[in-house]
Write a protein that holds these residues in place. Sequence first.
Motif: not given
Length: 175
Positions: A53-73, A93-100
């Motif tokens: 029933s999921m429509d996407s896999v949602q990554f939430c990256v908190i704290g490290n902008q470079k990790v977020a930008d690289t993951l997006i890329s 609550p929609e986050c499937n993978i949360t990286y702190l």
Amino acid sequence: MSFRRLLNRLFYCLAFAITFSPTVSAEGFKPYEVKAVYLFRIANFIQWHNESSMDSVQFCVIGNQKVADTLISITNGKSIRSLPIRVQQTISPECNITYLSDVERGSIETELNSNDVSPNMVTISDTLNFTELGGVIELTRINNKIKPKINLTNAKRGNYIIGSNLLRISIVEGK
């Protein structure tokens, strides 16, 4: 060499190394690049109970902008089991993978105990002793290599299954 080609090369080299070796050497790559690839690869070994029933896999990256930008890329245009990948920099609550990362210890405990943490969320951090704070996966450094440490007790609280191939290459604690 263009930035995109460099990231694609990095992604495929690290994906190969992660898939076929128990640890990934950080030599030659920036730590945030290695961590971003690890996040993507780890997600491939997680199966959520509500995946149909999921429509996407949602990554939430908190704290490290470079990790977020690289993951997006590196995830641009990619999917996990036909589910598109989305990356955001807020926790919900929609986050499937949360990286702190780069978050103070007290803030991590607050985040892990907040109402935004859902049973579908796999929590990951590079913070020392993250799994002792209630997190599921800690990206720990051993001999200049990053290796996942998984707390099974914390993982069993979630609505997902961690694949045996990921467990095989990880340090496993808890029952």
